[in-house]
Design a protein around this motif. Structure first.
Motif, PDB file in Angstrom:
ATOM      1  N   LEU A   1       0.885  -1.324   0.106  1.00  0.00           N
ATOM      2  CA  LEU A   1      -0.050   0.054  -0.102  1.00  0.00           C
ATOM      3  C   LEU A   1       0.707   1.271   0.073  1.00  0.00           C
ATOM      4  O   LEU A   1       2.060   1.254   0.478  1.00  0.00           O
ATOM      5  CB  LEU A   1      -1.075  -0.002   1.248  1.00  0.00           C
ATOM      6  CG  LEU A   1      -1.875  -1.112   1.579  1.00  0.00           C
ATOM      7  CD1 LEU A   1      -2.767  -0.963   2.703  1.00  0.00           C
ATOM      8  CD2 LEU A   1      -2.607  -1.314   0.131  1.00  0.00           C
ATOM      9  N   GLU A   2       0.318   2.166  -0.557  1.00  0.00           N
ATOM     10  CA  GLU A   2       0.831   3.638  -0.502  1.00  0.00           C
ATOM     11  C   GLU A   2       0.716   3.984   1.013  1.00  0.00           C
ATOM     12  O   GLU A   2      -0.256   4.120   1.779  1.00  0.00           O
ATOM     13  CB  GLU A   2       0.069   4.481  -1.038  1.00  0.00           C
ATOM     14  CG  GLU A   2       0.659   6.263  -1.060  1.00  0.00           C
ATOM     15  CD  GLU A   2      -0.285   7.147  -1.904  1.00  0.00           C
ATOM     16  OE1 GLU A   2      -1.053   7.644  -1.172  1.00  0.00           O
ATOM     17  OE2 GLU A   2      -0.145   7.011  -3.162  1.00  0.00           O
TER      18      GLU A   2
ATOM     19  N   THR B   1       0.647   6.589   3.176  1.00  0.00           N
ATOM     20  CA  THR B   1       0.470   7.964   3.616  1.00  0.00           C
ATOM     21  C   THR B   1      -0.960   8.022   4.623  1.00  0.00           C
ATOM     22  O   THR B   1      -1.685   6.995   4.430  1.00  0.00           O
ATOM     23  CB  THR B   1       0.030   8.545   2.332  1.00  0.00           C
ATOM     24  OG1 THR B   1      -1.139   8.415   1.957  1.00  0.00           O
ATOM     25  CG2 THR B   1       1.367   8.931   1.484  1.00  0.00           C
TER      26      THR B   1
ATOM     27  N   ASN C   1      -4.176   7.697   2.989  1.00  0.00           N
ATOM     28  CA  ASN C   1      -4.549   6.535   2.170  1.00  0.00           C
ATOM     29  C   ASN C   1      -4.937   5.551   3.113  1.00  0.00           C
ATOM     30  O   ASN C   1      -5.941   4.803   2.942  1.00  0.00           O
ATOM     31  CB  ASN C   1      -3.450   5.944   1.099  1.00  0.00           C
ATOM     32  CG  ASN C   1      -3.784   4.827   0.557  1.00  0.00           C
ATOM     33  OD1 ASN C   1      -4.624   4.880  -0.164  1.00  0.00           O
ATOM     34  ND2 ASN C   1      -2.925   4.150   0.459  1.00  0.00           N
TER      35      ASN C   1
ATOM     36  N   ASN D   1      -8.594   4.680   4.575  1.00  0.00           N
ATOM     37  CA  ASN D   1      -9.480   3.916   3.756  1.00  0.00           C
ATOM     38  C   ASN D   1      -9.643   2.752   4.437  1.00  0.00           C
ATOM     39  O   ASN D   1     -10.602   1.764   3.855  1.00  0.00           O
ATOM     40  CB  ASN D   1      -9.004   3.850   2.336  1.00  0.00           C
ATOM     41  CG  ASN D   1      -9.321   5.063   1.731  1.00  0.00           C
ATOM     42  OD1 ASN D   1     -10.455   5.836   1.377  1.00  0.00           O
ATOM     43  ND2 ASN D   1      -8.090   5.927   1.332  1.00  0.00           N
TER      44      ASN D   1
ATOM     45  N   LEU E   1      -8.450   3.267  -1.385  1.00  0.00           N
ATOM     46  CA  LEU E   1      -7.336   2.865  -0.872  1.00  0.00           C
ATOM     47  C   LEU E   1      -6.304   2.385  -2.218  1.00  0.00           C
ATOM     48  O   LEU E   1      -6.899   1.918  -2.959  1.00  0.00           O
ATOM     49  CB  LEU E   1      -7.341   1.468  -0.431  1.00  0.00           C
ATOM     50  CG  LEU E   1      -6.106   0.854   0.428  1.00  0.00           C
ATOM     51  CD1 LEU E   1      -5.676   1.845   1.536  1.00  0.00           C
ATOM     52  CD2 LEU E   1      -6.464  -0.590   0.722  1.00  0.00           C
ATOM     53  N   LEU E   2      -5.035   2.876  -2.273  1.00  0.00           N
ATOM     54  CA  LEU E   2      -4.318   2.852  -3.179  1.00  0.00           C
ATOM     55  C   LEU E   2      -3.145   1.861  -2.808  1.00  0.00           C
ATOM     56  O   LEU E   2      -2.584   1.774  -1.647  1.00  0.00           O
ATOM     57  CB  LEU E   2      -3.748   4.210  -3.854  1.00  0.00           C
ATOM     58  CG  LEU E   2      -4.756   5.374  -3.800  1.00  0.00           C
ATOM     59  CD1 LEU E   2      -3.983   6.634  -4.135  1.00  0.00           C
ATOM     60  CD2 LEU E   2      -5.649   4.946  -5.111  1.00  0.00           C
TER      61      LEU E   2
ATOM     62  N   GLN F   1      -6.215   1.900  -7.761  1.00  0.00           N
ATOM     63  CA  GLN F   1      -7.135   1.732  -6.538  1.00  0.00           C
ATOM     64  C   GLN F   1      -7.580   0.362  -6.232  1.00  0.00           C
ATOM     65  O   GLN F   1      -7.503  -0.620  -6.858  1.00  0.00           O
ATOM     66  CB  GLN F   1      -8.454   2.347  -7.095  1.00  0.00           C
ATOM     67  CG  GLN F   1      -8.291   3.763  -7.098  1.00  0.00           C
ATOM     68  CD  GLN F   1      -9.857   4.651  -7.301  1.00  0.00           C
ATOM     69  OE1 GLN F   1      -9.865   4.821  -8.575  1.00  0.00           O
ATOM     70  NE2 GLN F   1     -10.599   4.621  -6.476  1.00  0.00           N
TER      71      GLN F   1
END
Length: 266
Positions: free
Chosen positions: A124-125, A127, A130, A133, A178-179, A185
């Motif tokens: 996952l990214e 941050t 993010n 989510n 969520l990325l 996505q």
């Protein structure tokens, strides 16, 4: 006699591998097995067929490009002239999906001091915006919890700031915002539209007072010939707080000498 097939439209015209696409047109063979459909040269599985409609799944490995059809051994006319332009499909990157979750879906008698661990198929990214989510809910209300991400980016842990309510239903929700670390996505189903994830569990009345135990170690005890750059993986009986993993709680000794390294919860 098989007439020359023609594709007139795609719905949707964008999506990730696994997306179900409806191909509109004329002169398709009504037997799915007598049609060959490709996405930029990659053969697709056809799930149903009529003379005017094919339904197919975007294949793994497909790339953006023309969708072509062969019906009853007759090539489609698309791309042969300006009167019959190619129908283009844009392949989107596949986003992360839930691979595992603790507590398990539908679990009961979950200790009231439990945290939640969600493992994904892709990193996952990392941050704060993010990771928001992924939420723990009681009814429609979000539970205040500390959020952490494993060093490999695959496992997100929610540790509630207070004990959960006893005999209550909680939900773990993953939103489509969520990325992954490439910006794709979240899509749990990949069915042509972004799909969120929701899983429930029910608490008991008591806290978990049993500490985690080691269930296995890689390399195994007594192993020989282990590479000097090998990772050491320790499996526990339950999720552990990643913030509790440090040189004071987990260490690797070589001939009595402590060797420091990065602790990564999985």
């Amino acid at each position: 006699i098989q007439e020359i097939p023609v594709i007139t439209g795609l719905n949707p015209a964008t999506g990730a591998a696994g997306t179900l696409v409806v191909i509109a047109g004329e002169h398709f063979n009504p037997n799915p097995a007598n049609n060959v459909l490709t996405f930029n040269g990659q053969s697709a599985q056809i799930t149903s067929a009529t003379a005017s409609e094919l339904r197919a799944v975007v294949p793994q490995g497909a790339t953006t490009g023309a969708v072509r059809v062969l019906s009853g051994g007759v090539p489609g006319v698309n791309g042969s002239s300006d009167d019959f332009p190619d129908q283009l499909f844009t392949v989107l990157p596949t986003g992360p999906r839930v691979a595992a979750i603790i507590p398990a879906i539908g679990a009961t008698d979950v200790p009231v001091n439990s945290g939640v661990a969600v493992t994904f198929t892709q990193p996952l990214e990392n941050t704060a915006g993010n990771l928001q989510n992924v939420r723990l809910l009681q009814g429609a209300n979000a539970v205040n919890a500390a959020v952490s991400l494993s060093a490999d980016g695959l496992t997100l842990i929610l540790q509630p700031n207070a004990s959960l309510t006893g005999n209550a239903i909680y939900s773990v929700e993953v939103l489509t915002g969520l990325l992954n670390d490439d910006g794709a996505q979240f899509d749990q189903i990949a069915g042509g539209a972004l799909n969120a994830f929701l899983a429930n569990f029910t608490t008991g009345t008591n806290p978990d007072s049993t500490p985690p135990t080691v269930t296995s170690v890689v390399p195994e005890d007594g192993a020989v010939g282990v590479g000097i750059d090998s990772d050491v993986i320790v499996h526990f009986s339950e999720p552990v707080d990643p913030n509790s993993l440090n040189e004071n709680t987990l260490e690797v000794d070589a001939d009595g000498q402590f060797n420091s390294g990065d602790e990564e919860p999985y």
